[in-house]
Design an enzyme around this catalytic site. Structure first.
Site, PDB file in Angstrom:
ATOM      1  CB  THR A   1       7.817  43.240  50.892  1.00  9.22           C
ATOM      2  OG1 THR A   1       6.454  42.722  50.983  1.00  9.22           O
ATOM      3  CG2 THR A   1       8.593  44.261  51.878  1.00  9.22           C
ATOM      4  CB  SER A  41      14.150  40.484  46.251  1.00  6.73           C
ATOM      5  OG  SER A  41      14.462  40.324  47.505  1.00  6.73           O
ATOM      6  CD  GLU A  65      22.231  37.371  52.744  1.00  6.51           C
ATOM      7  OE1 GLU A  65      21.861  36.589  51.876  1.00  6.51           O
ATOM      8  OE2 GLU A  65      22.091  37.261  53.882  1.00  6.51           O
ATOM      9  CB  SER A  72      14.626  40.015  56.553  1.00  7.47           C
ATOM     10  OG  SER A  72      14.159  39.417  57.621  1.00  7.47           O
ATOM     11  CB  THR A  81      21.722  42.673  52.352  1.00 10.12           C
ATOM     12  OG1 THR A  81      22.489  41.274  52.662  1.00 10.12           O
ATOM     13  CG2 THR A  81      20.935  42.325  51.109  1.00 10.12           C
TER      14      THR A  81
END
Ligand code: NAD
Ligand code: TYD
Length: 339
Positions: A100, A156, A127, A85, A125
């Site tokens: 992951t 990702s 983002e 993260s 997110t």
């Protein structure tokens, strides 16, 4: 109701486990977590003896382990928090983020299909939308904003989101996605802005502010995020994306100054350091959809939440002290040593 919560030993996942066990005392919560550097079993200690809680150490990329757990627990719902993260780490080493965050998501969704899970929820997110300019305060991220990522981390997460929507369309897997703004609150790992600054200020150490410090984030108290996910998994519409956050925008430098003021420390501790590569300027969420459709609004204003958070770190040194010794020292030296 059986719910598998992945990444439940991390910051938001652990807060979600606590929230769910309290809000739904008749549910069984199974936490699957690899316990990477960011996972901390001591966080879950208060619920370890709860008969409605089970902890399983496993990697979401490990098909066999995931399959075994799904076969044993036959979950109704899966909520996937497990991820790498931290943006700065993704700049240093992108690959583990792809493994992951993308492969792990596909493994969980394959198991969800196989065992007929009624809802697969992906914690994403804001983002994934990239950033907004500082001089356009009228602009916000909506669910229609195009995906336009900046970092290996956000790329990702965006890859995973696209895969989740593809599993919905191709296989009819009943999915939902939430795209949340920056969280803060208890159990936040001290590599992230707010806990890093609180702990360093407490030790009278320099506070590394990237670039000009004017980057803006839309901060959400973690409990508000947990309540939003609880609402989405129960009442959200399958196949939909929900933005979570809204109207708690703060420039980094103002947060750092506020922390110093609360702790009675000098602003001389602030040190401007080399900017993060590809640093996003501003994130800001428009929460209209989740408000209109599910009745959610953030309850904690930043001014109150930050004071509560600082108080939590003052009262819980026993939680963070072991983290900032050992490996963490090497991390800080490596990431900030020549900034
Ligand atoms: P975190 O880094 O604190 O915790 C991540 C957890 O996932 C840890 O317990 C770790 O051990 C576990 N994990 C990592 N890789 C794993 C693997 N391969 N298998 C099983 N477990 C694994 O993260 P967080 O801040 O709690 O974020 C949780 C989720 O929310 C992430 O998906 C993140 O992208 C998303 N998110 C975070 C924020 C934020 O502000 N922190 C904002 C929006 C979205
Ligand atoms: P961070 O907590 O890493 O979250 P994200 O990058 O996912 O938003 O960083 C929040 C903001 O704080 C971001 O603009 C980068 C900045 N920042 C610093 O200025 N100094 C630091 O040491 C860190 C970790 C972050």
């Amino acid at each position: 109701m059986n719910i598998i919560v992945t990444g439940g030993a991390g910051f938001i996942g652990s807060n979600f486990v606590f929230h769910m066990l309290k809000a739904h005392p008749d549910y069984r919560i199974i936490c699957l977590d690899k316990l990477t550097y960011a996972g901390n079993l001591s966080t879950l200690e208060p619920v370890m003896d709860n008969p409605n809680f089970r902890f399983v150490k496993a990697d979401i990329c490990d098909k066999e382990a995931v399959d075994k757990l799904f076969a044993e627990e036959k979950p109704d719902i899966v909520v996937n928090f497990a991820a790498e993260s931290h943006v700065d780490r993704s700049i240093e080493n992108p690959q583990i983020f792809l493994e992951t965050n993308i492969i792990g998501t596909s493994v969980l969704m394959d198991a969800s299909r196989k065992y007929g899970v009624k809802r697969y929820h992906q914690v994403s997110t804001d983002e994934v939308y990239g950033d907004l300019p500082l001089d356009r305060p009228d602009l916000f991220f909506t669910e229609q904003t195009p995906i336009h990522t900046s970092s290996p981390y956000s790329s990702s997460k965006a890859g995973a989101d696209l895969l989740v929507l593809a599993y919905y369309r191709t296989y009819g897997l009943p999915v939902t996605i939430s795209r949340c703004s920056n969280n803060y609150g208890p159990y936040h790992f001290p590599e992230k802005l707010i806990p890093l600054m609180i702990i360093r200020a407490l030790h009278d150490e320099s506070l590394p502010v990237y670039g000009d410090g004017l980057n803006v984030r839309d901060w959400l108290y973690v409990e508000d995020h947990c309540k939003a996910i609880d609402l989405i998994i129960h009442n959200g519409k399958v196949g939909e994306v929900y933005n979570v956050g809204g109207h708690n925008e703060m420039a980094n430098i103002d947060i750092v100054k506020l922390i110093l003021k609360e702790l009675g420390k000098s602003e001389d501790l602030i040190t401007y350091v080399t900017d993060r590569a590809g640093h996003d300027r501003r994130y800001a969420i428009d929460p209209t959809k989740i408000h209109n459709d599910l009745g959610w609004l953030p309850e904690t204003k930043f001014a109150d939440g930050i004071v509560k958070t600082i108080r939590w770190y003052l009262d819980n040194e026993a939680w963070w002290q072991p983290i900032i010794s050992g490996e963490y020292q090497n991390y800080y030296e490596k990431m900030y040593g020549d900034k």
